[in-house]
Write a protein that holds these residues in place. Sequence first.
Motif, PDB file in Angstrom:
ATOM      1  N   THR A  77      36.922  39.510  37.547  1.00 47.53           N
ATOM      2  CA  THR A  77      36.332  39.504  38.887  1.00 47.53           C
ATOM      3  C   THR A  77      37.406  39.241  39.935  1.00 47.53           C
ATOM      4  N   VAL A  78      38.304  38.317  39.663  1.00 48.44           N
ATOM      5  CA  VAL A  78      39.398  38.027  40.584  1.00 48.44           C
ATOM      6  C   VAL A  78      40.248  39.283  40.779  1.00 48.44           C
ATOM      7  N   ASP A  79      40.518  40.013  39.697  1.00 52.85           N
ATOM      8  CA  ASP A  79      41.299  41.251  39.795  1.00 52.85           C
ATOM      9  C   ASP A  79      40.584  42.299  40.644  1.00 52.85           C
ATOM     10  N   ILE A  80      39.281  42.421  40.483  1.00 50.06           N
ATOM     11  CA  ILE A  80      38.506  43.378  41.290  1.00 50.06           C
ATOM     12  C   ILE A  80      38.585  42.983  42.761  1.00 50.06           C
ATOM     13  N   MET A  81      38.455  41.691  43.028  1.00 47.57           N
ATOM     14  CA  MET A  81      38.536  41.217  44.411  1.00 47.57           C
ATOM     15  C   MET A  81      39.907  41.523  45.012  1.00 47.57           C
ATOM     16  N   ALA A  82      40.973  41.209  44.273  1.00 43.02           N
ATOM     17  CA  ALA A  82      42.329  41.447  44.782  1.00 43.02           C
ATOM     18  C   ALA A  82      42.581  42.938  45.005  1.00 43.02           C
ATOM     19  N   ALA A  83      42.146  43.763  44.069  1.00 47.12           N
ATOM     20  CA  ALA A  83      42.333  45.210  44.218  1.00 47.12           C
ATOM     21  C   ALA A  83      41.538  45.731  45.408  1.00 47.12           C
ATOM     22  N   GLN A 104      31.283  35.239  37.194  1.00 46.95           N
ATOM     23  CA  GLN A 104      31.658  36.651  37.085  1.00 46.95           C
ATOM     24  C   GLN A 104      31.310  37.466  38.322  1.00 46.95           C
ATOM     25  N   ALA A 105      31.006  36.816  39.444  1.00 49.05           N
ATOM     26  CA  ALA A 105      30.592  37.551  40.637  1.00 49.05           C
ATOM     27  C   ALA A 105      31.027  36.809  41.895  1.00 49.05           C
ATOM     28  N   ALA A 106      31.121  37.574  42.978  1.00 50.79           N
ATOM     29  CA  ALA A 106      31.435  36.999  44.289  1.00 50.79           C
ATOM     30  C   ALA A 106      30.747  37.829  45.364  1.00 50.79           C
ATOM     31  N   ASP A 107      30.313  37.157  46.415  1.00 48.74           N
ATOM     32  CA  ASP A 107      29.780  37.806  47.607  1.00 48.74           C
ATOM     33  C   ASP A 107      30.814  37.629  48.701  1.00 48.74           C
ATOM     34  N   LEU A 108      31.241  38.762  49.296  1.00 51.46           N
ATOM     35  CA  LEU A 108      32.401  38.785  50.173  1.00 51.46           C
ATOM     36  C   LEU A 108      32.120  39.520  51.473  1.00 51.46           C
TER      37      LEU A 108
END
Length: 189
Positions: free
Chosen positions: A93-99, A142-146
């Motif tokens: 999830t962190v990788d998806i956020m950074a990408a 496993q999730a984030a709201d951004l």
Amino acid sequence: MLTDSSQSMTRRGLLRAFAATTVAAAPTFTNASGFLRGAGDIRRLKMYSGRTGESIDTIYWIEGKYIKDAVDEINKFMRDWRTNGVIKIDTRTVDIMAASLRLTDTNEPFMLLSGYRSPQTNAMLRRNSRGVAKNSLHMKGQAADLRLADRSVSQLARAAAACRAGGVGRYSGSNFVHVDCGPLRTWGR
């Protein structure tokens, strides 16, 4: 500051990391899956929380390895602010956020609305809102709201979906995007 010698960065590694941030152009959406598979020498995440007043700007992955202290810092930052509960955030999830952040080609940090949610917090949110899943991936880290101040929900959702690495939900009425490392799917408008 890193104290574990196995996690310490060499001067050469740091110089490469900083050089990469100044010369690397943001990849196009067609290159998103390559970025997640390891293209590039560093991964960086910038976020702030309006709830806690905290911010984070950290390089958490360099030369193929996660930096333990930086990942621990991300875990603490993404805690359930209502209960102060901390859980290990899934690095996918962190990788998806950074990408996604890199693909939006902005210098703005994410505003983190929700990272980890304790079962108690999730149950309370379910009672007060129709859009909260009973078995939310937020409860597993496993999730984030951004949200991004200078990009639309549509722009951020397109960047996250281009990663082809998990779920992406558009919540235009509330001005945020949900990203997770679960099954590949999209929803919302």
